[in-house]
Design a protein around this motif. Structure first.
Motif, PDB file in Angstrom:
ATOM      1  N   TYR A  47       0.919  -0.973   0.069  1.00 23.70           N
ATOM      2  CA  TYR A  47      -0.046   0.025  -0.033  1.00 23.70           C
ATOM      3  C   TYR A  47       0.910   1.328  -0.071  1.00 23.70           C
ATOM      4  O   TYR A  47       0.397   2.423   0.305  1.00 23.70           O
ATOM      5  N   GLY A  48       2.156   1.204  -0.576  1.00 23.10           N
ATOM      6  CA  GLY A  48       2.916   2.341  -0.563  1.00 23.10           C
ATOM      7  C   GLY A  48       4.190   2.114   0.425  1.00 23.10           C
ATOM      8  O   GLY A  48       4.263   1.338   1.312  1.00 23.10           O
ATOM      9  N   GLY A 104       3.345  10.091   4.580  1.00 23.68           N
ATOM     10  CA  GLY A 104       3.061  11.345   4.476  1.00 23.68           C
ATOM     11  C   GLY A 104       2.951  12.339   5.633  1.00 23.68           C
ATOM     12  O   GLY A 104       2.967  13.360   5.491  1.00 23.68           O
ATOM     13  N   MET A 105       3.205  11.509   6.886  1.00 25.30           N
ATOM     14  CA  MET A 105       3.193  12.473   8.039  1.00 25.30           C
ATOM     15  C   MET A 105       4.724  12.534   8.670  1.00 25.30           C
ATOM     16  O   MET A 105       4.755  13.588   9.606  1.00 25.30           O
ATOM     17  N   GLU A 106       5.812  11.883   7.990  1.00 22.63           N
ATOM     18  CA  GLU A 106       6.994  12.040   8.495  1.00 22.63           C
ATOM     19  C   GLU A 106       7.452  13.346   8.291  1.00 22.63           C
ATOM     20  O   GLU A 106       7.082  13.993   7.228  1.00 22.63           O
ATOM     21  N   VAL A 111       4.268  16.508  -0.482  1.00 22.04           N
ATOM     22  CA  VAL A 111       2.793  16.310  -0.651  1.00 22.04           C
ATOM     23  C   VAL A 111       2.471  15.198  -1.613  1.00 22.04           C
ATOM     24  O   VAL A 111       2.831  15.229  -2.537  1.00 22.04           O
ATOM     25  N   PHE A 112       1.472  14.514  -1.384  1.00 21.03           N
ATOM     26  CA  PHE A 112       0.906  13.480  -2.349  1.00 21.03           C
ATOM     27  C   PHE A 112       0.121  14.191  -3.326  1.00 21.03           C
ATOM     28  O   PHE A 112      -0.334  15.260  -3.204  1.00 21.03           O
ATOM     29  N   PRO A 113       0.509  13.642  -4.800  1.00 22.41           N
ATOM     30  CA  PRO A 113      -0.197  14.329  -5.775  1.00 22.41           C
ATOM     31  C   PRO A 113      -1.538  14.247  -5.833  1.00 22.41           C
ATOM     32  O   PRO A 113      -2.206  13.471  -5.055  1.00 22.41           O
ATOM     33  N   LEU A 114      -2.357  15.179  -6.415  1.00 23.98           N
ATOM     34  CA  LEU A 114      -3.740  15.234  -6.528  1.00 23.98           C
ATOM     35  C   LEU A 114      -4.371  13.760  -7.123  1.00 23.98           C
ATOM     36  O   LEU A 114      -3.696  13.526  -7.910  1.00 23.98           O
ATOM     37  N   GLY A 115      -5.378  13.367  -6.267  1.00 19.95           N
ATOM     38  CA  GLY A 115      -6.066  12.421  -6.795  1.00 19.95           C
ATOM     39  C   GLY A 115      -5.363  10.891  -6.196  1.00 19.95           C
ATOM     40  O   GLY A 115      -5.790  10.053  -6.436  1.00 19.95           O
ATOM     41  N   GLU A 228      -2.218  18.812   3.386  1.00 19.55           N
ATOM     42  CA  GLU A 228      -2.976  18.032   2.499  1.00 19.55           C
ATOM     43  C   GLU A 228      -2.987  16.530   2.645  1.00 19.55           C
ATOM     44  O   GLU A 228      -3.711  15.953   2.659  1.00 19.55           O
ATOM     45  N   ASN A 229      -1.442  16.055   3.133  1.00 21.06           N
ATOM     46  CA  ASN A 229      -1.420  14.708   3.622  1.00 21.06           C
ATOM     47  C   ASN A 229      -2.106  14.292   4.813  1.00 21.06           C
ATOM     48  O   ASN A 229      -2.747  13.491   5.013  1.00 21.06           O
ATOM     49  N   ILE A 230      -2.147  15.396   5.815  1.00 21.04           N
ATOM     50  CA  ILE A 230      -3.016  15.382   7.038  1.00 21.04           C
ATOM     51  C   ILE A 230      -4.336  15.171   6.777  1.00 21.04           C
ATOM     52  O   ILE A 230      -5.044  14.281   7.551  1.00 21.04           O
TER      53      ILE A 230
END
Length: 359
Positions: A47-48, A104-106, A111-115, A228-230
């Motif tokens: 899952y990443g 994405g919280m570290e 920032v993750f890409p849109l979508g 955005e990640n949060i």
């Protein structure tokens, strides 16, 4: 220097070509010091990628302490001061600690890409086996707050043989009902994401007081470069499934569990309900008090802390940890937030008892 001199290296290992016993000791000592400062790793999962930081060295026949933070936080803001607190030193000297950052919280996370499809909480739980396999750890004691407590509980349900114990702070094991969803949607029309997350972390009374602590975390979340990640982590938390825990049923936590909730915390009722669904012989319930001492007793009950390490936890406090007494009335309403960082007491909201207060 005194601490360095106390390290005793007794394990015999073959020397590298040209290496003397003295240089071998120096190299191993340097590696141990590096581990004590924390080493950050990333591992790929279905899952990443997930990032985690390891402190200390593995101890033979002992589980690792694995932590998972709440929404709006990372492992440092949620757990670092707790494990730096003086009363926790007896614990950290005896356990390796693995602090997991949700994707994405570290610190410094892009920032993750849109979508981007953020993992569900179930999928975040399914990342944990990849971490343990990477580190070659067989069992853990999990410590989670809020969303992190849910993730560790979900992991324990699917991998019970690898979890020796759980400390769950402000857990809500239930999915949102339709009334909760309606309230959440209405709140979203009038409140920003940071304000909604603050309402998850703190009680309305604390938010109204707008203390220095509230201002600090409002500023941290509002100006977070990865906001955005949060928000994606926040959305996954609000889309969680019901854990479907049932006392005596097929779905239950089979390891020792310590439930912790701050007095008048936003999730107090949910934690009390969770307590009613777990095996009372395996479950402790802690209201505001000395979390570090309760944690020591919890580990002692699992056979990992000598009785000589137990210090000031009174008989009355021990009695308050039993499940039978925890759901009765006459709950203490003394507030501890303002005293936390000085007295080591447990405050109402998750950030307090895991960050500022150090419990």
């Amino acid at each position: 220097m005194a601490e360095l001199q106390e390290v005793q290296i007794t394990e015999e290992k073959p020397l590298l070509p040209g290496q003397t016993p003295e240089t071998a000791k120096e190299a191993e000592l340097a590696a141990r010091i590096l581990l004590d400062r924390g080493q950050t790793h990333s591992v790929e999962t279905p899952y990443g990628s997930v990032t985690f930081t390891v402190y200390g060295t593995p101890k033979p026949k002992r589980p690792a302490i694995l932590t998972y933070h709440d929404v709006g936080l990372n492992y440092k803001s949620c757990f670092q001061p707790l494990f730096q607190f003086g009363d926790m030193q007896e614990i950290i000297q005896n356990f390796v600690r693995v602090h997991v950052d949700a994707p994405g919280m570290e610190e410094g996370a892009p920032v993750f890409p849109l979508g981007y499809q953020y993992p569900s909480l179930d999928q975040l739980a399914d990342m944990i086996p990849c971490i343990l396999q990477y580190l070659n750890f067989s069992t853990i004691i999990g410590v989670g707050v809020g969303a992190g407590a849910y993730i560790l509980s979900r992991y324990a349900l699917t991998h019970p043989d690898t979890v020796e114990g759980l400390v769950l702070i402000n857990i809500d094991p239930n999915a949102k009902g339709w009334m909760d969803w309606a309230a959440h949607k209405l709140t979203g029309l009038t409140s920003s994401i940071p304000e909604m997350i603050l309402g998850h972390l703190f009680s309305q009374e604390e938010l109204s007081g707008n203390s220095e602590l509230i201002q600090k975390y409002r500023n941290i979340i509002t100006h977070a470069p990865n906001l955005e990640n949060i928000e994606l982590y926040w959305n996954s938390y609000n889309n969680r499934r019901d854990l479907n825990l049932e006392r005596g049923g097929a779905v239950t936590l089979r390891c020792p569990v310590m439930l912790v909730v701050g007095d008048q915390a936003p999730h107090e009722d949910a934690v009390v309900e969770c307590n009613s669904k777990l095996d009372p012989t395996q479950t402790s319930f802690l209201k505001p008090g000395k979390l570090t001492e309760a944690f020591k007793y919890f580990l002692q009950g699992m056979g990992y802390m000598a009785s000589s390490c137990m210090t000031r936890l009174s008989r009355s406090r021990t009695a308050s940890l039993t499940s039978a007494a925890s759901i009765d009335g006459n709950r203490s309403r003394s507030r501890t937030l303002s005293q936390g960082s000085e007295s080591g007491t447990l405050p109402s909201g998750p950030p307090g008892h895991t960050m500022e207060v150090s419990c």
